[in-house]
Write a protein that holds these residues in place. Sequence first.
Motif, PDB file in Angstrom:
ATOM      1  N   LYS A  54      31.631  26.032 110.770  1.00  0.00           N
ATOM      2  CA  LYS A  54      30.798  27.197 111.013  1.00  0.00           C
ATOM      3  C   LYS A  54      31.031  28.229 109.915  1.00  0.00           C
ATOM      4  CE  LYS A  54      30.582  26.691 116.046  1.00  0.00           C
ATOM      5  NZ  LYS A  54      30.846  27.315 117.358  1.00  0.00           N
ATOM      6  N   ILE A  55      29.920  28.731 109.364  1.00  0.00           N
ATOM      7  CA  ILE A  55      30.042  29.700 108.290  1.00  0.00           C
ATOM      8  C   ILE A  55      30.731  30.973 108.766  1.00  0.00           C
ATOM      9  CG2 ILE A  55      27.813  30.864 108.623  1.00  0.00           C
ATOM     10  CD1 ILE A  55      27.590  30.824 105.488  1.00  0.00           C
ATOM     11  N   ASN A  56      30.645  31.238 110.095  1.00  0.00           N
ATOM     12  CA  ASN A  56      31.323  32.418 110.650  1.00  0.00           C
ATOM     13  C   ASN A  56      32.828  32.341 110.432  1.00  0.00           C
ATOM     14  OD1 ASN A  56      28.892  33.387 111.539  1.00  0.00           O
ATOM     15  ND2 ASN A  56      29.139  32.652 113.639  1.00  0.00           N
ATOM     16  N   ASN A  57      33.376  31.118 110.470  1.00  0.00           N
ATOM     17  CA  ASN A  57      34.806  30.950 110.266  1.00  0.00           C
ATOM     18  C   ASN A  57      35.205  31.279 108.823  1.00  0.00           C
ATOM     19  OD1 ASN A  57      35.034  30.088 112.910  1.00  0.00           O
ATOM     20  ND2 ASN A  57      34.835  27.925 112.385  1.00  0.00           N
ATOM     21  N   ILE A  58      34.311  30.972 107.872  1.00  0.00           N
ATOM     22  CA  ILE A  58      34.574  31.303 106.467  1.00  0.00           C
ATOM     23  C   ILE A  58      34.280  32.779 106.229  1.00  0.00           C
ATOM     24  CG2 ILE A  58      34.037  30.682 104.075  1.00  0.00           C
ATOM     25  CD1 ILE A  58      32.843  28.083 105.176  1.00  0.00           C
ATOM     26  N   PHE A  59      33.295  33.284 106.939  1.00  0.00           N
ATOM     27  CA  PHE A  59      32.805  34.646 106.753  1.00  0.00           C
ATOM     28  C   PHE A  59      33.728  35.673 107.400  1.00  0.00           C
ATOM     29  CE2 PHE A  59      28.983  36.103 104.809  1.00  0.00           C
ATOM     30  CZ  PHE A  59      28.737  37.366 105.297  1.00  0.00           C
ATOM     31  N   ASN A  60      34.814  35.209 107.989  1.00  0.00           N
ATOM     32  CA  ASN A  60      35.708  36.088 108.733  1.00  0.00           C
ATOM     33  C   ASN A  60      36.572  36.917 107.786  1.00  0.00           C
ATOM     34  OD1 ASN A  60      37.103  37.304 110.817  1.00  0.00           O
ATOM     35  ND2 ASN A  60      38.525  35.585 111.102  1.00  0.00           N
ATOM     36  N   ASN A  61      35.918  37.810 107.073  1.00  0.00           N
ATOM     37  CA  ASN A  61      36.580  38.697 106.131  1.00  0.00           C
ATOM     38  C   ASN A  61      35.751  39.966 106.056  1.00  0.00           C
ATOM     39  OD1 ASN A  61      36.755  39.853 103.230  1.00  0.00           O
ATOM     40  ND2 ASN A  61      38.588  38.565 103.387  1.00  0.00           N
ATOM     41  N   TYR A  62      36.393  41.125 106.224  1.00  0.00           N
ATOM     42  CA  TYR A  62      35.595  42.347 106.317  1.00  0.00           C
ATOM     43  C   TYR A  62      34.875  42.688 105.015  1.00  0.00           C
ATOM     44  CZ  TYR A  62      39.539  44.904 104.159  1.00  0.00           C
ATOM     45  OH  TYR A  62      40.528  45.352 103.324  1.00  0.00           O
ATOM     46  N   LEU A  67      29.654  43.444 102.432  1.00  0.00           N
ATOM     47  CA  LEU A  67      28.639  43.087 101.442  1.00  0.00           C
ATOM     48  C   LEU A  67      27.333  42.654 102.106  1.00  0.00           C
ATOM     49  CD1 LEU A  67      30.852  41.148  98.879  1.00  0.00           C
ATOM     50  CD2 LEU A  67      29.677  43.321  98.486  1.00  0.00           C
ATOM     51  N   PHE A  68      27.444  41.950 103.243  1.00  0.00           N
ATOM     52  CA  PHE A  68      26.243  41.543 103.976  1.00  0.00           C
ATOM     53  C   PHE A  68      25.451  42.780 104.416  1.00  0.00           C
ATOM     54  CE2 PHE A  68      23.959  40.588 107.903  1.00  0.00           C
ATOM     55  CZ  PHE A  68      23.234  39.471 107.526  1.00  0.00           C
ATOM     56  N   VAL A  69      26.127  43.774 104.962  1.00  0.00           N
ATOM     57  CA  VAL A  69      25.458  45.012 105.393  1.00  0.00           C
ATOM     58  C   VAL A  69      24.890  45.753 104.183  1.00  0.00           C
ATOM     59  CG1 VAL A  69      25.781  47.234 106.552  1.00  0.00           C
ATOM     60  CG2 VAL A  69      26.940  45.196 107.427  1.00  0.00           C
ATOM     61  N   THR A 101      29.785  33.856  96.410  1.00  0.00           N
ATOM     62  CA  THR A 101      31.171  34.276  96.629  1.00  0.00           C
ATOM     63  C   THR A 101      31.825  33.448  97.729  1.00  0.00           C
ATOM     64  OG1 THR A 101      30.694  36.556  95.949  1.00  0.00           O
ATOM     65  CG2 THR A 101      32.658  36.230  97.275  1.00  0.00           C
ATOM     66  N   VAL A 102      31.101  33.240  98.829  1.00  0.00           N
ATOM     67  CA  VAL A 102      31.632  32.448  99.950  1.00  0.00           C
ATOM     68  C   VAL A 102      31.905  31.020  99.501  1.00  0.00           C
ATOM     69  CG1 VAL A 102      31.145  31.555 102.259  1.00  0.00           C
ATOM     70  CG2 VAL A 102      30.440  33.879 101.664  1.00  0.00           C
ATOM     71  N   ALA A 103      30.982  30.428  98.723  1.00  0.00           N
ATOM     72  CA  ALA A 103      31.149  29.042  98.261  1.00  0.00           C
ATOM     73  C   ALA A 103      32.350  28.910  97.328  1.00  0.00           C
ATOM     74  CB  ALA A 103      29.874  28.570  97.558  1.00  0.00           C
ATOM     75  N   VAL A 104      32.510  29.873  96.409  1.00  0.00           N
ATOM     76  CA  VAL A 104      33.665  29.849  95.492  1.00  0.00           C
ATOM     77  C   VAL A 104      34.957  29.956  96.284  1.00  0.00           C
ATOM     78  CG1 VAL A 104      34.867  31.107  93.648  1.00  0.00           C
ATOM     79  CG2 VAL A 104      32.383  30.765  93.517  1.00  0.00           C
ATOM     80  N   PHE A 105      34.990  30.876  97.243  1.00  0.00           N
ATOM     81  CA  PHE A 105      36.171  31.049  98.101  1.00  0.00           C
ATOM     82  C   PHE A 105      36.482  29.755  98.860  1.00  0.00           C
ATOM     83  CE2 PHE A 105      37.549  31.829 102.493  1.00  0.00           C
ATOM     84  CZ  PHE A 105      38.819  32.351 102.262  1.00  0.00           C
ATOM     85  N   PHE A 106      35.444  29.132  99.420  1.00  0.00           N
ATOM     86  CA  PHE A 106      35.621  27.906 100.207  1.00  0.00           C
ATOM     87  C   PHE A 106      36.189  26.775  99.352  1.00  0.00           C
ATOM     88  CE2 PHE A 106      33.939  23.816 101.698  1.00  0.00           C
ATOM     89  CZ  PHE A 106      34.459  23.787 102.986  1.00  0.00           C
ATOM     90  N   ILE A 107      35.636  26.589  98.148  1.00  0.00           N
ATOM     91  CA  ILE A 107      36.111  25.515  97.268  1.00  0.00           C
ATOM     92  C   ILE A 107      37.556  25.759  96.855  1.00  0.00           C
ATOM     93  CG2 ILE A 107      35.837  24.520  94.964  1.00  0.00           C
ATOM     94  CD1 ILE A 107      33.904  23.416  97.053  1.00  0.00           C
ATOM     95  N   LEU A 108      37.885  26.981  96.472  1.00  0.00           N
ATOM     96  CA  LEU A 108      39.264  27.291  96.075  1.00  0.00           C
ATOM     97  C   LEU A 108      40.237  27.059  97.231  1.00  0.00           C
ATOM     98  CD1 LEU A 108      38.722  30.558  94.001  1.00  0.00           C
ATOM     99  CD2 LEU A 108      39.272  28.293  93.114  1.00  0.00           C
ATOM    100  N   LYS A 109      39.786  27.389  98.428  1.00  0.00           N
ATOM    101  CA  LYS A 109      40.634  27.229  99.611  1.00  0.00           C
ATOM    102  C   LYS A 109      40.923  25.766  99.899  1.00  0.00           C
ATOM    103  CE  LYS A 109      40.807  28.496 104.526  1.00  0.00           C
ATOM    104  NZ  LYS A 109      40.041  29.085 105.651  1.00  0.00           N
TER     105      LYS A 109
END
Length: 434
Positions: A54-62, A67-69, A101-109
């Motif tokens: 779930k993208i929400n699990n990756i998106f769990n960063n304020y 940035l979304f807002v 940004t989310v994709a880069v973070f996910f791959i690095l993780k």
Amino acid sequence: MLNNEKFQSFLYKSLFYLVAFFPLIIIFRSATINIVTVILLIFFLVYLNITGIKINNIFNNYLFTYLFVFFLFILINSIFHNQDYYLILKSLGNFRYLLLTVAVFFILKNTSKEQKKFIIYFNVILIILVGVDIIYQFFFNKDVFGFKPEMCNNEVLLEGCQRFSGVFGDELIAGGYLSQIGMLFFILFYFFHQKEKNLILNKKIIYFLGLYSVIIITGERNAALITTLTLLFIFFFQKKLKYFFFVITLLIVLIFSLGVFSKGVEERFVKPFKSLNNLNTANIYEKLINNPWGYHYEASIELFLEKPIFGHGPKNFRIACQNTKIQKKLKEQKSVYQACATNPHNYLLEFLSENGIVGAIFFLGLIFIIIYQILGIRKQNTSENLVAVAVGSLILAIIFPFKPSGSFFSTFNASIFFYLLGFFIYYTKQLKQE
């Protein structure tokens, strides 16, 4: 099941190489960047769907949420100003940078140390090749692809050229690329496999001196400023400003030394340094306002005062500035300079004129969040800490509100910025998990 596993593996490997090779993609400019970014994001979303992540699990960063807002406000403000569909779609398209940004973070993780090593070393080699190409252009008046330098005193003989952009051709952005992508991978390269006792003096500093020299040769003063500010912020957050003054002295000596051999470096860097001796209160003000950037800034301030809350709408500076007093005045005087351009050449003034106080608050809020995160992690004495502080310092230098800049949401600037942001969030997240 086997086919599904193979497809997952294909998607993950594709995502990994797209992230690893993204700095190479940037060299091919806007159309290629946009196409590859869309492909990367499609692969990323399909991968999440078939793996059940779930993208929400990756998106769990304020910071992601902020940035979304932020982007949502830009989109609503574009609709609010009744902009045409093209501009509204561009505002909607800004969300691709957040997903980048989310994709880069996910791959690095989810990469191993060896995979991270591949990303770092591949891009270090890429930066070296870009730099060598610029040096080749500097000496032979064309790069290996035949691109010629710009701003030459003699356009036929190519004498006294001031701008060298190598593989970027007539787009004078090589310095910006090296000061951002080049600095990112210098930081990662410098601290990779490092032991703490070796952090101050290391042979890898030769890479930095070479990188800085090439940035100076490109003639991009803003790129040199980004690099210098990055060093200032790193040493400031590490409470080691004495090292900064030593390094900045070394870099000034380097600039003057290059100026002896290069008319371009002398014109772009040495003469402005020397002119500081002749400045006084009166001519400082004159120099600040009577130049193209001063006119852009004056027009943007005028536009901000007309609509201070929400501005004139995203990407509307180029249109609204035509009716400013300063633009009309320059036209009447038949000045060679104009107040109007595609953007005000300053991020803060861009947000103030196009998105008003609300947009400027969002932009300044982003700066304060990054500073807050750096202050929260700087006490942890680990290599990850140093990387996070250094990458955060680079990001702060890029969006420093009191320096010239391009447009925040241009393809080149935004793609680099949000690519870097993925690395920053990854390393800060790593520290919080330890």
